[in-house]
Design a protein around this motif. Sequence first.
Motif, mmCIF file in Angstrom:
data_model
loop_
_atom_site.group_PDB
_atom_site.id
_atom_site.type_symbol
_atom_site.label_atom_id
_atom_site.label_comp_id
_atom_site.label_asym_id
_atom_site.label_seq_id
_atom_site.Cartn_x
_atom_site.Cartn_y
_atom_site.Cartn_z
ATOM 1 N N MET A 200 0.837 -1.183 0.000
ATOM 2 C CA MET A 200 0.000 0.000 0.000
ATOM 3 C C MET A 200 0.878 1.240 0.000
ATOM 4 O O MET A 200 1.869 1.302 0.704
ATOM 5 C CB MET A 200 -0.897 0.021 1.227
ATOM 6 N N LYS A 201 0.472 2.189 -0.777
ATOM 7 C CA LYS A 201 1.224 3.430 -0.907
ATOM 8 C C LYS A 201 0.444 4.554 -0.232
ATOM 9 O O LYS A 201 -0.784 4.558 -0.222
ATOM 10 C CB LYS A 201 1.422 3.745 -2.387
ATOM 11 N N SER A 202 1.179 5.506 0.318
ATOM 12 C CA SER A 202 0.529 6.699 0.851
ATOM 13 C C SER A 202 1.362 7.919 0.497
ATOM 14 O O SER A 202 2.559 7.812 0.228
ATOM 15 C CB SER A 202 0.333 6.601 2.365
ATOM 16 N N VAL A 203 0.699 9.063 0.496
ATOM 17 C CA VAL A 203 1.355 10.347 0.271
ATOM 18 C C VAL A 203 0.942 11.283 1.401
ATOM 19 O O VAL A 203 -0.118 11.114 2.002
ATOM 20 C CB VAL A 203 0.996 10.958 -1.105
ATOM 21 N N GLN A 204 1.796 12.238 1.688
ATOM 22 C CA GLN A 204 1.504 13.229 2.716
ATOM 23 C C GLN A 204 1.110 14.529 2.031
ATOM 24 O O GLN A 204 1.825 15.018 1.160
ATOM 25 C CB GLN A 204 2.741 13.436 3.598
ATOM 26 N N VAL A 205 -0.022 15.080 2.414
ATOM 27 C CA VAL A 205 -0.501 16.353 1.884
ATOM 28 C C VAL A 205 -0.714 17.260 3.081
ATOM 29 O O VAL A 205 -1.689 17.097 3.821
ATOM 30 C CB VAL A 205 -1.810 16.190 1.082
ATOM 31 N N GLY A 206 0.221 18.175 3.298
ATOM 32 C CA GLY A 206 0.157 18.969 4.513
ATOM 33 C C GLY A 206 0.224 18.030 5.698
ATOM 34 O O GLY A 206 1.063 17.139 5.752
ATOM 35 N N GLY A 207 -0.694 18.156 6.613
ATOM 36 C CA GLY A 207 -0.739 17.275 7.776
ATOM 37 C C GLY A 207 -1.636 16.065 7.588
ATOM 38 O O GLY A 207 -1.947 15.376 8.552
ATOM 39 N N VAL A 208 -2.050 15.793 6.351
ATOM 40 C CA VAL A 208 -2.992 14.713 6.078
ATOM 41 C C VAL A 208 -2.290 13.589 5.318
ATOM 42 O O VAL A 208 -1.673 13.824 4.272
ATOM 43 C CB VAL A 208 -4.202 15.233 5.263
ATOM 44 N N ARG A 209 -2.404 12.389 5.832
ATOM 45 C CA ARG A 209 -1.888 11.215 5.130
ATOM 46 C C ARG A 209 -2.980 10.682 4.217
ATOM 47 O O ARG A 209 -4.114 10.476 4.643
ATOM 48 C CB ARG A 209 -1.471 10.144 6.126
ATOM 49 N N VAL A 210 -2.623 10.461 2.956
ATOM 50 C CA VAL A 210 -3.566 9.985 1.949
ATOM 51 C C VAL A 210 -3.117 8.600 1.499
ATOM 52 O O VAL A 210 -2.023 8.442 0.952
ATOM 53 C CB VAL A 210 -3.619 10.946 0.743
ATOM 54 N N TRP A 211 -3.961 7.609 1.745
ATOM 55 C CA TRP A 211 -3.675 6.231 1.339
ATOM 56 C C TRP A 211 -4.195 6.005 -0.070
ATOM 57 O O TRP A 211 -5.324 6.394 -0.386
ATOM 58 C CB TRP A 211 -4.358 5.255 2.289
ATOM 59 N N LEU A 212 -3.394 5.364 -0.904
ATOM 60 C CA LEU A 212 -3.781 5.023 -2.269
ATOM 61 C C LEU A 212 -3.950 3.513 -2.357
ATOM 62 O O LEU A 212 -2.966 2.757 -2.308
ATOM 63 C CB LEU A 212 -2.720 5.499 -3.265
ATOM 64 N N LEU A 213 -5.188 3.063 -2.444
ATOM 65 C CA LEU A 213 -5.523 1.639 -2.475
ATOM 66 C C LEU A 213 -6.261 1.337 -3.772
ATOM 67 O O LEU A 213 -7.332 1.892 -4.006
ATOM 68 C CB LEU A 213 -6.420 1.261 -1.297
ATOM 69 N N ASP A 214 -5.719 0.469 -4.593
ATOM 70 C CA ASP A 214 -6.397 0.148 -5.844
ATOM 71 C C ASP A 214 -7.785 -0.427 -5.597
ATOM 72 O O ASP A 214 -8.687 -0.245 -6.399
ATOM 73 C CB ASP A 214 -5.555 -0.814 -6.683
ATOM 74 N N SER A 215 -7.970 -1.082 -4.466
ATOM 75 C CA SER A 215 -9.278 -1.633 -4.097
ATOM 76 C C SER A 215 -9.615 -1.233 -2.670
ATOM 77 O O SER A 215 -8.762 -1.301 -1.786
ATOM 78 C CB SER A 215 -9.266 -3.162 -4.202
ATOM 79 N N VAL A 216 -10.848 -0.858 -2.439
ATOM 80 C CA VAL A 216 -11.303 -0.523 -1.091
ATOM 81 C C VAL A 216 -11.130 -1.711 -0.154
ATOM 82 O O VAL A 216 -10.979 -1.549 1.058
ATOM 83 C CB VAL A 216 -12.760 0.000 -1.119
ATOM 84 N N THR A 217 -11.096 -2.914 -0.696
ATOM 85 C CA THR A 217 -10.947 -4.124 0.126
ATOM 86 C C THR A 217 -9.565 -4.227 0.762
ATOM 87 O O THR A 217 -9.374 -5.027 1.675
ATOM 88 C CB THR A 217 -11.211 -5.397 -0.702
ATOM 89 N N GLN A 218 -8.602 -3.440 0.308
ATOM 90 C CA GLN A 218 -7.249 -3.475 0.860
ATOM 91 C C GLN A 218 -7.125 -2.689 2.165
ATOM 92 O O GLN A 218 -6.093 -2.762 2.826
ATOM 93 C CB GLN A 218 -6.244 -2.924 -0.154
ATOM 94 N N GLY A 219 -8.138 -1.937 2.537
ATOM 95 C CA GLY A 219 -8.080 -1.122 3.738
ATOM 96 C C GLY A 219 -8.284 -1.928 5.002
ATOM 97 O O GLY A 219 -8.825 -3.029 4.989
ATOM 98 N N GLY A 220 -7.823 -1.348 6.104
ATOM 99 C CA GLY A 220 -7.974 -1.981 7.403
ATOM 100 C C GLY A 220 -7.781 -0.958 8.505
ATOM 101 O O GLY A 220 -7.903 0.244 8.285
ATOM 102 N N ALA A 221 -7.439 -1.409 9.667
ATOM 103 C CA ALA A 221 -7.321 -0.551 10.843
ATOM 104 C C ALA A 221 -6.364 0.617 10.634
ATOM 105 O O ALA A 221 -6.580 1.699 11.175
ATOM 106 C CB ALA A 221 -6.877 -1.389 12.045
ATOM 107 N N GLU A 222 -5.328 0.412 9.848
ATOM 108 C CA GLU A 222 -4.355 1.487 9.606
ATOM 109 C C GLU A 222 -4.989 2.678 8.881
ATOM 110 O O GLU A 222 -4.513 3.800 8.994
ATOM 111 C CB GLU A 222 -3.183 0.936 8.782
ATOM 112 N N GLN A 223 -6.089 2.458 8.178
ATOM 113 C CA GLN A 223 -6.754 3.539 7.444
ATOM 114 C C GLN A 223 -7.891 4.195 8.230
ATOM 115 O O GLN A 223 -8.505 5.146 7.749
ATOM 116 C CB GLN A 223 -7.286 3.010 6.100
ATOM 117 N N THR A 224 -8.157 3.743 9.429
ATOM 118 C CA THR A 224 -9.203 4.358 10.246
ATOM 119 C C THR A 224 -8.860 5.832 10.478
ATOM 120 O O THR A 224 -7.756 6.169 10.881
ATOM 121 C CB THR A 224 -9.342 3.630 11.595
#
Length: 131
Positions: free
Chosen positions: A1-25
């Motif tokens: 899983m890849k993420s980018v930082q935009v200001g103080g906001v971490r943005v997760w890039l997931l090709d599928s919503v099914t790849q998300g979990g507790a780390e994306q809460t």
Amino acid sequence: MKSVQVGGVRVWLLDSVTQGGAEQTGAVVVTGSHGGLSVAHYAAAYRPRLVVFNDAGVGKEAAGVAGLARLEHVGIAAVAVAAASARIGEAADTWASGVISHVNAPAAALGFRVGVRLCEAVAAFAERGGG
């Protein structure tokens, strides 16, 4: 899983919503998934601050964005980008070139608007303090 930082906001890039979990809460999650009903429960399970889908051309009876309303009912901000602006299934393209086509009420309350490039909308969200 890849993420980018935009200001103080971490943005997760997931090709599928099914790849998300507790780390994306509580995070901003950009997916390549369509925004139909069948995917809304995945996002609802890990409760991101904002989740982004592809409108998949919207489709019959707005099936491609029906999940936004479902997520609205559980208080999760959700937007969809136009299928003509970003490749379905590719979160990086959604992030780089997606243009918002649909916004649910919690996302509108955060300042997200139809017609704005997704990356610009998230940058503005981050400038406002991410919420």
